[in-house]
Design an enzyme around this catalytic site. Structure first.
Site, PDB file in Angstrom:
ATOM      1  N   GLY A 114       0.705  -1.112  -0.146  1.00 23.32           N
ATOM      2  CA  GLY A 114       0.238  -0.252  -0.236  1.00 23.32           C
ATOM      3  C   GLY A 114       0.404   1.042   0.435  1.00 23.32           C
TER       4      GLY A 114
ATOM      5  N   GLU B 142      11.910  -4.131  -4.313  1.00 26.74           N
ATOM      6  CA  GLU B 142      11.271  -4.839  -5.102  1.00 26.74           C
ATOM      7  C   GLU B 142      12.192  -4.392  -6.371  1.00 26.74           C
ATOM      8  OE1 GLU B 142       8.327  -1.584  -5.014  1.00 26.74           O
ATOM      9  OE2 GLU B 142       7.512  -3.065  -6.693  1.00 26.74           O
TER      10      GLU B 142
HETATM   11  C1  LIG Z   1       2.274  -3.848 -12.709  1.00 22.77           C
HETATM   12  C2  LIG Z   1       1.549  -2.588 -11.976  1.00 22.77           C
HETATM   13  C3  LIG Z   1       2.040  -3.031 -10.356  1.00 22.77           C
HETATM   14  C4  LIG Z   1       1.593  -1.982  -9.108  1.00 22.77           C
HETATM   15  N1  LIG Z   1       1.471  -2.680  -7.963  1.00 22.77           N
HETATM   16  C5  LIG Z   1       1.477  -1.525  -6.773  1.00 22.77           C
HETATM   17  C6  LIG Z   1       1.550  -1.912  -5.747  1.00 22.77           C
HETATM   18  O1  LIG Z   1       0.942  -3.267  -5.465  1.00 22.77           O
HETATM   19  N2  LIG Z   1       1.109  -1.264  -4.720  1.00 22.77           N
HETATM   20  C7  LIG Z   1       1.496   0.351  -4.651  1.00 22.77           C
HETATM   21  O2  LIG Z   1       1.480   1.105  -3.863  1.00 22.77           O
HETATM   22  N3  LIG Z   1       2.063   0.446  -6.028  1.00 22.77           N
HETATM   23  C8  LIG Z   1       1.907  -0.525  -7.308  1.00 22.77           C
HETATM   24  N4  LIG Z   1       1.752   0.131  -8.400  1.00 22.77           N
HETATM   25  C9  LIG Z   1       1.973   1.858  -8.429  1.00 22.77           C
HETATM   26  C10 LIG Z   1       3.173   2.430  -9.268  1.00 22.77           C
HETATM   27  O3  LIG Z   1       4.259   2.337  -8.340  1.00 22.77           O
HETATM   28  C11 LIG Z   1       3.039   3.616  -9.664  1.00 22.77           C
HETATM   29  O4  LIG Z   1       2.210   3.662 -11.355  1.00 22.77           O
HETATM   30  C12 LIG Z   1       4.113   4.034 -10.305  1.00 22.77           C
HETATM   31  O5  LIG Z   1       4.993   5.039  -9.048  1.00 22.77           O
HETATM   32  C13 LIG Z   1       3.934   5.655 -11.306  1.00 22.77           C
HETATM   33  O6  LIG Z   1       2.573   6.452 -10.496  1.00 22.77           O
HETATM   34  P1  LIG Z   1       1.564   7.026 -11.201  1.00 22.77           P
HETATM   35  O7  LIG Z   1       0.649   6.012 -12.125  1.00 22.77           O
HETATM   36  O8  LIG Z   1       0.774   7.487 -10.277  1.00 22.77           O
HETATM   37  O9  LIG Z   1       2.151   7.204 -12.285  1.00 22.77           O
HETATM   38  P2  LIG Z   1       2.984   9.406 -12.705  1.00 22.77           P
HETATM   39  O10 LIG Z   1       3.667   9.590 -10.899  1.00 22.77           O
HETATM   40  O11 LIG Z   1       1.458  10.759 -11.892  1.00 22.77           O
HETATM   41  O12 LIG Z   1       3.479   9.279 -13.314  1.00 22.77           O
HETATM   42  C14 LIG Z   1       2.992   9.923 -15.894  1.00 22.77           C
HETATM   43  C15 LIG Z   1       3.973  10.016 -15.757  1.00 22.77           C
HETATM   44  O13 LIG Z   1       4.844  10.738 -15.377  1.00 22.77           O
HETATM   45  C16 LIG Z   1       6.488  10.775 -15.667  1.00 22.77           C
HETATM   46  N5  LIG Z   1       6.703  11.167 -14.473  1.00 22.77           N
HETATM   47  C17 LIG Z   1       6.629  11.317 -12.947  1.00 22.77           C
HETATM   48  N6  LIG Z   1       7.496  12.003 -12.490  1.00 22.77           N
HETATM   49  C18 LIG Z   1       8.222  11.969 -12.900  1.00 22.77           C
HETATM   50  C19 LIG Z   1      10.053  12.604 -13.352  1.00 22.77           C
HETATM   51  N7  LIG Z   1      10.230  13.269 -12.177  1.00 22.77           N
HETATM   52  N8  LIG Z   1      10.415  12.762 -13.882  1.00 22.77           N
HETATM   53  C20 LIG Z   1      10.118  12.344 -15.802  1.00 22.77           C
HETATM   54  N9  LIG Z   1       9.102  12.079 -15.694  1.00 22.77           N
HETATM   55  C21 LIG Z   1       8.063  12.045 -14.522  1.00 22.77           C
HETATM   56  C22 LIG Z   1       6.494   9.147 -15.355  1.00 22.77           C
HETATM   57  O14 LIG Z   1       7.315   8.187 -15.278  1.00 22.77           O
HETATM   58  C23 LIG Z   1       4.951   8.509 -16.037  1.00 22.77           C
HETATM   59  O15 LIG Z   1       5.540   8.219 -17.126  1.00 22.77           O
HETATM   60  C24 LIG Z   1       1.588  -0.429  -9.799  1.00 22.77           C
HETATM   61  C25 LIG Z   1       2.500  -0.171 -10.462  1.00 22.77           C
HETATM   62  C26 LIG Z   1       1.925  -1.209 -12.037  1.00 22.77           C
HETATM   63  C27 LIG Z   1       1.949  -0.529 -13.461  1.00 22.77           C
END
Ligand SMILES: Cc1cc2nc3c(=O)[nH]c(=O)nc-3n(C[C@H](O)[C@H](O)[C@H](O)COP(=O)(O)OP(=O)(O)OC[C@H]3O[C@@H](n4cnc5c(N)ncnc54)[C@H](O)[C@@H]3O)c2cc1C
Length: 409
Positions: A131, A248
Site C-alpha cells: 500500500g 522491490e
Molecule cells: C503492474 C503494476 C503493479 C503495481 N503494483 C503496485 C502495488 O502493489 N502497490 C502500490 O502501491 N503501487 C503499485 N503500482 C503503482 C506504481 O508504483 C505507480 O504506478 C508508479 O509509481 C507511477 O505512479 P503513477 O501511476 O501515479 O504515475 P505518475 O507518477 O502520475 O507518472 C505519470 C507519468 O509521468 C512521468 N513522471 C512522473 N514524475 C516524473 C519525473 N519527476 N521525471 C520524469 N517523468 C516523470 C512518469 O514516468 C509517468 O510516465 C503498480 C503499478 C503497476 C503498473
C-alpha cells in the site's frame, strides 16, 4: 572438493530428488503460488514442491533459521538459485513479504515483530500486498495523504491506496501513512502493517487493458491499527520506504529468472513462426524473405542481449553482497530489464503476425492468447516499482551524481 562445491552437489541432488518433473516446466498462466490464507493448489506435484521448499526454509534461503529462513550464506544462496535455474524449477512461492517487507523488518523491526511476521512469510501462510501509491502520489510518493492519527495505543487510519496488486487476495498490507502532516513531506511518513480483514477496509478491483484485474483500490475508513504494527521509527518511514523499494527493484530485475508465462524463448518461437532458414522461396514468398531475415536478426540480437542481462544479474548478485548502497544499481537493472521485456514482446508480435491478434476463442492456441495479453502487460512493468523515467532520474542522481536540474516555475 571445496565446501561450496560439496554444497552444490548436495543441493543438486536434493533438487533432483524433490522437485517433481512437472514443476520443472514453464509456469502456465494462473498457476503461480502466492501463499496466504486462501492458498490452494492445482495439482499434488505443486503442493509437494511448495511443502518441500517450505520445510527446507528455502522460500527465504538466506534468512536466519530462527525466523524460518534457510540460514544459507550469500554464496550458498547464489548456488541454490543457480541450481534451480539449471533444472528449470518453478518458483515454489511468490511472496511480496519475502521479496520486500521481510528484508526491511530484518533490518529495522523489533525482535517481537521479527518473531511474529517473518515466520508466517517463510511458511507461505500470509500473502502480502503493498500500500504505497495513492491517486496523487505515484512517482512523487512522498506526497501521500493517507493519515494515521495517534490515538494512544493505536493509530486511526483514513484515506485510500491505489494500484494495490492483488489487494483483494492478500491477507496483510504494508503501507506508508502520514503521521505528521505538519512536517516536510518526506519527514512525516511512517511504515505500518495491517490485517486486510480489519473493520473499515474496503477493497475494489480495477480492470486492466490486458483483461486481468490484479489491481485494486483500497479505502480506509477509521481503521484501527495497533501501535505495535509500526515498523521502524515514528515519522521515519521514508528511509524504510527507500530500502523497501530497493528490494522491490531487485526482485523485479530478476523476474527473467522465473519461468513465468510471460518469459518465453524468443528463438524457439522464431523457429515456429518464420519459414525455415534455407527454405526455397517461391515467387509468392520471395518478397517477404528479406523481412524474415531482418526479423530473425532482431530476434537473435535480442536473445543475446537477454543472455547478457541474465549473466549480468548473476554477477551483480555477487557484487551486491559486498556493497551497502545498491539503489542506483537496482534502478539500472529494473530499467534495463523492463524495457528489454517490452522490446522482446514487440519482436515476438512481429514474428507472430496475425497470430498475435487473438483475444479469445479456439482459432488461436492457448499460448498465443496468453502471449497477446502478456504483451499488453509488459508495458505495466515499465511503470510498476517506479516508472522508467523515475529510474533514469535515480540513476542520474545516485549513479552519475549529476547536479539536480533547476525546477521551472
Ligand atoms: C503492474 C503494476 C503493479 C503495481 N503494483 C503496485 C502495488 O502493489 N502497490 C502500490 O502501491 N503501487 C503499485 N503500482 C503503482 C506504481 O508504483 C505507480 O504506478 C508508479 O509509481 C507511477 O505512479 P503513477 O501511476 O501515479 O504515475 P505518475 O507518477 O502520475 O507518472 C505519470 C507519468 O509521468 C512521468 N513522471 C512522473 N514524475 C516524473 C519525473 N519527476 N521525471 C520524469 N517523468 C516523470 C512518469 O514516468 C509517468 O510516465 C503498480 C503499478 C503497476 C503498473
Amino acid at each position: 572438493m571445496s565446501t561450496i562445491d560439496e554444497f552444490r552437489k548436495e543441493v543438486r541432488a536434493w533438487l533432483e530428488a524433490n522437485c517433481p518433473p512437472a514443476m520443472r516446466t514453464p509456469t502456465p498462466d494462473g498457476a503461480l503460488i502466492f501463499g496466504g490464507r486462501k492458498l490452494s493448489f492445482q495439482s499434488d506435484d505443486q503442493r509437494l514442491w511448495f511443502e518441500r521448499m517450505r520445510d527446507k526454509g528455502w522460500f527465504a534461503p538466506d534468512w536466519p533459521a530462527e525466523y524460518g529462513g534457510g540460514g544459507l550464506s550469500a554464496e550458498q544462496t547464489a548456488v541454490l538459485e543457480a541450481e534451480m535455474r539449471r533444472l528449470h524449477c518453478r518458483p515454489a512461492q511468490i511472496n511480496l513479504g519475502i521479496w520486500m517487507l521481510g528484508p526491511v523488518i530484518l533490518e529495522f523491526g523489533t525482535e517481537e515483530q521479527k518473531q511474529a511476521l517473518l515466520k508466517p512469510m517463510t511458511r507461505g501462510e500470509i500473502r502480502w500486498c503493498q500500500g504505497f501509491s495513492e491517486p496523487n502520489a505515484g512517482s512523487d510518493l512522498a506526497s501521500l495523504k493517507t493519515s494515521a492519527v495517534d490515538q494512544g495505543d493505536h493509530f486511526l487510519v483514513n484515506g485510500t491506496k491505489i494500484w494495490t496488486s492483488y489487494g483483494d487476495k492478500s491477507d496483510w498490507m504494508y503501507a506508508l501513512v502520514r503521521t505528521d502532516p505538519a512536517a516536510p513531506k518526506h519527514q512525516g511518513i511512517s511504515l505500518i502493517v495491517l490485517d486486510m480483514q480489519s473493520p473499515g477496509i474496503t477493497v475494489t478491483p480495477i480492470d486492466l487493458i490486458s483483461g486481468k484485474s490484479s489491481f485494486c483500490q483500497v479505502f480506509f475508513d477509521n481503521v484501527n491499527v495497533p501501535k505495535g504494527q509500526l515498523i521502524g521509527p515514528l515519522h521515519g518511514g521514508w528511509t524504510l520506504a527507500k530500502a523497501l523499494l530497493q528490494h522491490e527493484r531487485r526482485a523485479m530485475s530478476k523476474f527473467g529468472e522465473f519461468s513465468l508465462p510471460t518469459h518465453f524463448d524468443l528463438m524457439s518461437l522464431a523457429e515456429r513462426y518464420l519459414p525455415p532458414v534455407g527454405a526455397a522461396t517461391s515467387a509468392a514468398t520471395s518478397a517477404a524473405a528479406p523481412a524474415d531475415i531482418a526479423l530473425r536478426a532482431r530476434a537473435v540480437a535480442m536473445s543475446m542481449e537477454e543472455h547478457s542481462y541474465t549473466l549480468t544479474v548473476q554477477r551483480m548478485g555477487e557484487e551486491m553482497r559486498a556493497r551497502q548502497n545498491v539503489s542506483g544499481l537496482m534502478s539500472i537493472m529494473k530499467l534495463v530489464h523492463s524495457e528489454q521485456e517490452k522490446d522482446k514482446f514487440e519482436i515476438l508480435l512481429d514474428l507472430m503476425g496475425h497470430r498475435a491478434l487473438g483475444w479469445e476463442g479456439d482459432e488461436f492456441t492457448e499460448q498465443e492468447l496468453a502471449l497477446s495479453k502478456a504483451w499488453l502487460g509488459s508495458f505495466a512493468q515499465t511503470i510498476a516499482g517506479g516508472s522508467s523515467e523515475v529510474q533514469l532520474n535515480v540513476i542520474a542522481k545516485r549513479v552519475l551524481e549529476l547536479p539536480e536540474g533547476k525546477q521551472s516555475k
